[in-house]
Design a protein around this motif. Structure first.
Motif: not given
Length: 271
Positions: A178-187
């Motif tokens: 989940l954090s990795a998928l959300y990080a994809a939105l951040l960068v």
């Protein structure tokens, strides 16, 4: 509350099943030690692991699709709310596993004995346990956790350090994807790198679990089988591990966003 879609509820169901099974994994050694057949217990539990892994494989693409289907406005908040529901379902799955613990130990202990009688034949075992007579007898063993079940726990036998280690590992494992998928939105310019980082995060958590947690519980179970240890101590520590797992899923709510920010920062050194 428009972020609570049928898709989110569908994924939540799978995550609930996954965490319920993984919570009950702590009861496998209890059942094996109870009937003094640890190897058979672990072998039989592989069936449930297969169900858990299949559920995990099925939910991951759908979890990723939540990012693709998110609206263009307030995307981060929208996805965050959806993912927090998924994290909450992991907590509910753990609670369900705790509720089913006494019943699971009773039924699983009998299933281990039946596996031995079936000479290790899983098809023959399934034929027996799915029979009307077996299911009728199994219903009698369904029972909610009672206060007396936990009264034998000796708090002095519980290693506090192990409690917190397991809690942290569980939290990392819960939010890894989940954090990795959300990080994809951040960068967004490094989105692919961020998504693939989930394997690294969960891999590290799994390695830590195998190195720091599983061996200690296994040794305690073997001591019970070899009459060198106490079943009560094994039960105390197993329940402690389940409790720490529950707190780990709660801690995951706090670590979700910081975890995503860390993954986003880490991608700078990869790309």
């Amino acid at each position: 509350m428009d972020f609570i879609s049928d898709r989110v509820l569908f994924i939540s169901l799978f995550i609930l099943i996954i965490h319920c099974i993984e919570t009950l994994a702590y009861a496998v050694r209890l059942s094996g030690a109870r009937v003094k057949m640890i190897a058979s217990a672990l072998s039989l539990f592989n069936l449930m692991v297969i169900v858990s892994r299949m559920a995990n494989m099925m939910q991951q693409p759908f979890t990723g699709s939540l990012v693709d289907l998110a609206p263009k406005e307030n995307t981060l908040l929208y996805v965050e709310n959806q993912y927090r529901i998924l994290i909450a379902s992991s907590t509910l799955g753990t609670v369900l596993g705790i509720v089913l613990l006494p019943t699971f130990i009773a039924l699983f202990s009998r299933a281990i004995i039946h596996l031995s009688d079936a000479r290790g034949s899983i098809p023959l075992l399934l034929k027996r346990v799915l029979s009307f007579e077996y299911l009728k007898r199994g219903i009698k063993h369904i029972q909610p956790p009672k206060k007396s079940y936990f009264m034998t726990i000796n708090m002095k036998q519980i290693p506090i350090k192990l409690f917190f280690i397991n809690m942290i590992i569980t939290s990392i494992y819960t939010i890894g994807v989940l954090s990795a998928l959300y990080a994809a939105l951040l960068v967004p310019d490094r989105s692919s790198t961020a998504i693939m980082a989930s394997g690294l995060i969960n891999g590290i958590a799994t390695i830590l679990l195998v190195i720091l947690i599983d061996p200690k519980i296994s040794v305690l179970a073997d001591d019970v089988v070899n009459n060198k240890g106490s079943y009560t101590k094994l039960k105390s520590i197993s329940i402690m591990m389940i409790t720490s797992r529950l707190f780990g899923t709660l801690l995951a709510q706090l670590l979700f966003i910081p975890g995503a920010q860390y993954v986003a920062w880490l991608t700078k050194f990869i790309v």
